[in-house]
Design an enzyme around this catalytic site. Sequence first.
Site, PDB file in Angstrom:
ATOM      1  N   CYS A   1       0.815  -1.208   0.000  1.00 42.04           N
ATOM      2  CA  CYS A   1       0.000   0.000   0.000  1.00 42.04           C
ATOM      3  C   CYS A   1       0.854   1.265   0.000  1.00 42.04           C
ATOM      4  O   CYS A   1       1.966   1.272   0.519  1.00 42.04           O
ATOM      5  CB  CYS A   1      -0.871   0.040   1.249  1.00 42.04           C
ATOM      6  SG  CYS A   1      -1.842  -1.423   1.494  1.00 42.04           S
TER       7      CYS A   1
ATOM      8  N   TRP B   1      -3.242  -2.607  -1.596  1.00 46.34           N
ATOM      9  CA  TRP B   1      -2.953  -3.964  -2.080  1.00 46.34           C
ATOM     10  C   TRP B   1      -3.679  -4.876  -1.114  1.00 46.34           C
ATOM     11  O   TRP B   1      -3.318  -4.951   0.059  1.00 46.34           O
ATOM     12  CB  TRP B   1      -1.449  -4.205  -2.048  1.00 46.34           C
ATOM     13  CG  TRP B   1      -1.013  -5.414  -2.795  1.00 46.34           C
ATOM     14  CD1 TRP B   1      -0.863  -5.537  -4.141  1.00 46.34           C
ATOM     15  CD2 TRP B   1      -0.630  -6.679  -2.237  1.00 46.34           C
ATOM     16  NE1 TRP B   1      -0.417  -6.799  -4.449  1.00 46.34           N
ATOM     17  CE2 TRP B   1      -0.273  -7.523  -3.304  1.00 46.34           C
ATOM     18  CE3 TRP B   1      -0.559  -7.196  -0.944  1.00 46.34           C
ATOM     19  CZ2 TRP B   1       0.149  -8.832  -3.127  1.00 46.34           C
ATOM     20  CZ3 TRP B   1      -0.149  -8.502  -0.765  1.00 46.34           C
ATOM     21  CH2 TRP B   1       0.210  -9.305  -1.850  1.00 46.34           C
TER      22      TRP B   1
ATOM     23  N   ASN C   1      -1.519   1.551   6.067  1.00 41.53           N
ATOM     24  CA  ASN C   1      -0.656   0.549   5.444  1.00 41.53           C
ATOM     25  C   ASN C   1      -0.224  -0.404   6.551  1.00 41.53           C
ATOM     26  O   ASN C   1       0.286   0.042   7.574  1.00 41.53           O
ATOM     27  CB  ASN C   1       0.555   1.248   4.805  1.00 41.53           C
ATOM     28  CG  ASN C   1       1.478   0.275   4.113  1.00 41.53           C
ATOM     29  OD1 ASN C   1       1.167  -0.906   3.982  1.00 41.53           O
ATOM     30  ND2 ASN C   1       2.619   0.775   3.666  1.00 41.53           N
ATOM     31  N   GLY C   2      -0.444  -1.706   6.347  1.00 39.48           N
ATOM     32  CA  GLY C   2      -0.068  -2.683   7.370  1.00 39.48           C
ATOM     33  C   GLY C   2      -1.239  -3.598   7.674  1.00 39.48           C
ATOM     34  O   GLY C   2      -2.196  -3.668   6.904  1.00 39.48           O
TER      35      GLY C   2
ATOM     36  N   LYS D   1      12.758 -14.544 -13.052  1.00 39.90           N
ATOM     37  CA  LYS D   1      12.595 -13.295 -13.807  1.00 39.90           C
ATOM     38  C   LYS D   1      11.625 -13.504 -14.952  1.00 39.90           C
ATOM     39  O   LYS D   1      10.723 -12.716 -15.179  1.00 39.90           O
ATOM     40  CB  LYS D   1      13.973 -12.881 -14.334  1.00 39.90           C
ATOM     41  CG  LYS D   1      14.307 -11.452 -14.316  1.00 39.90           C
ATOM     42  CD  LYS D   1      14.646 -10.806 -12.998  1.00 39.90           C
ATOM     43  CE  LYS D   1      13.842 -11.184 -11.824  1.00 39.90           C
ATOM     44  NZ  LYS D   1      14.261 -10.721 -10.549  1.00 39.90           N
TER      45      LYS D   1
ATOM     46  N   HIS E   1      15.710 -37.189 -12.997  1.00 45.52           N
ATOM     47  CA  HIS E   1      14.960 -37.814 -11.904  1.00 45.52           C
ATOM     48  C   HIS E   1      13.484 -37.423 -11.933  1.00 45.52           C
ATOM     49  O   HIS E   1      12.804 -37.531 -10.914  1.00 45.52           O
ATOM     50  CB  HIS E   1      15.604 -37.459 -10.562  1.00 45.52           C
ATOM     51  CG  HIS E   1      17.004 -37.987 -10.450  1.00 45.52           C
ATOM     52  ND1 HIS E   1      17.278 -39.317 -10.252  1.00 45.52           N
ATOM     53  CD2 HIS E   1      18.201 -37.371 -10.574  1.00 45.52           C
ATOM     54  CE1 HIS E   1      18.586 -39.506 -10.228  1.00 45.52           C
ATOM     55  NE2 HIS E   1      19.174 -38.332 -10.433  1.00 45.52           N
TER      56      HIS E   1
END
Length: 608
Positions: free
Chosen positions: A2, A74, A100-101, A485, A504
Amino acid sequence: MCGIVGYIGDKHAIELLTCGLEKLEYRGYDSAGVAFIDENKLKIVKSKGRLNNLEEKLEVSPKHSHIGIGHTRWATHGEPSDINSHPHQNKKGNIAVVHNGIIENYLEIKEELIKKGYEFVSETDTEVIPYLIDMYYEGDLKESVIKAIKRLKGSFALGIMSLDEPDKLIAVRKDSPLIIGIGQGENFIASDIPAVIDWTREIYILENGEMAELTKDNVILMDFDGNPIEKEVYKVTWNIDEAQKGGYDHFMLKEIFEQPKVLKDTLFPRIGNDGRIRLDDIDTNSLDIENIEKIYIVACGTAYHAGLVGKKLIEKYAKIPVITDVASEFRYNNPFIDEKTLLIVVSQSGETADTLAALRLAKKKKAKTLAICNVVGSSIAREVDYILYTWAGPEIAVASTKAYTTQVVLLALLALYIADVRKTIDEDEYKKALEVLNSIPDDVEKILRSKSKLEDIASHLYKSRDIFYIGRGLDYYVAMEGSLKLKEVSYIHSEAMAAGELKHGTLALIEKDTPVIALATQDYLYDKVISNIKEVKARGAYTIAIAKEGNNEIEGVADLVIYIPDVINELAVPLAIIPLQLIAYYVAIQRGCDVDKPRNLAKSVTVE
Ligand code: F6R
């Protein structure tokens, strides 16, 4: 994660808030919102999705506010939606909060508030905060905030405003970053400096347990009991251009091309005229290198991949056993740590929740702690005993590139330094390694010149369903980073395998034209990797090899070979990764992906 911004002054708050939020987009978000006071009303506009959704909504609202707070969210508690977006407000609509948190005890508080008649509209943990402030409000916003935050457990950076005190913003920090931008007749709050440096370069970096009351002409700093505190003003010396794209199409490409410079910045100040490594940034005497018995390197994602390289180098040069672990595993694995253990955390952002938790755990168990970190003033940087900064500058693209190579060379310097102190390396080997380190920035520059060849290779790969990366020894770790990436920016499924492990199980997935990228930079494993390339070719794979100049016989085996300068095995990693970064970038571009902001990812992962 956030992003928070806040403004108080004479300018149009909303314009400044949305500009600030744009600068914080790199943190990753799924919704955005602002609160402001207009026509004597506290108004909130918020929207799921990209910032332009919010901006479109704001175009139809009046914009005459001189105070406001903004947020990019977020999602953690509750799906991304308009309702769950911040700011959140109390029912009366006179208090607004951005957060935020994570509030760990929000359910408990919510129950209590519901019993008192408060009605909740969102699924978020944040909503309890404006209600708590409302409950404690007796005519002084700051006092009610102090009472409210005493009830909260968890992490919270907060921006708070109230219609009843329209000339005030409150900022609070605990375990999530928050800074104050100090202007002339205006002041700012933000999660990170890029949000405010268009307007001010003078910053207070709030520490945990600190808060501030901002008016347009003043900033009063205090602890969570309201006692005044003093802080030094941090002057930002870097330019906003450094946080912008600088002529490249994307931050990721810009950051890949910045590597020669940032590698020099990270390496050269630490190599003295006498050709010896100096780690002046830390008090190496108290680190007591001679008596370290064991090292843990703990990190997440790309930083973890750098940590794997660090393990090999420290074990090789300094002869100390090293365990490299993923932070989210380490913290729950009950690791064997004591005062003779050195814990090295590696983190670009310095805010990664799991890495920070690993650091705190190791400190509790009395280990010495050292961080390799890129962000000055970040939580990890402030909590660790010893800090070595990667001077990579702001990394905006979500996919980490320049942070990785600077982490790798800094770990190499550290390994050699420890080896020198413990006398576990002979002089010729030390000198040779330093000579190679000195030439790495130029060697990277040289590889970057083959950009168009790599763009061309990407055009053979971009339609693939799966791409495999194989390698042995240090090359296996490069394969892991190359594969990460590729998948994060192009969304192509990819796996990195220890080349000898392929048979394997995973070999079953190799069929006609499956791309396999084989790393073959480790001289003592070269023949083995050649055999592995033959093994996948026999199943129809399309093979691309990364090899050192001079090792030409691989051309008769792989379909395509990319050469890197011939350096010692131990220091091939920061070179071998460069073509893989560019391949990932170009594949993503050719697939039309949003490379700088890949879906589902965030730059700074401040939740567990
Ligand atoms: C991948 C990437 C992530 C980060 C990881 C740790 O490109 O960027 O895997 O490396 O989230 O982040 P930091 O280094 O900030 O602790």
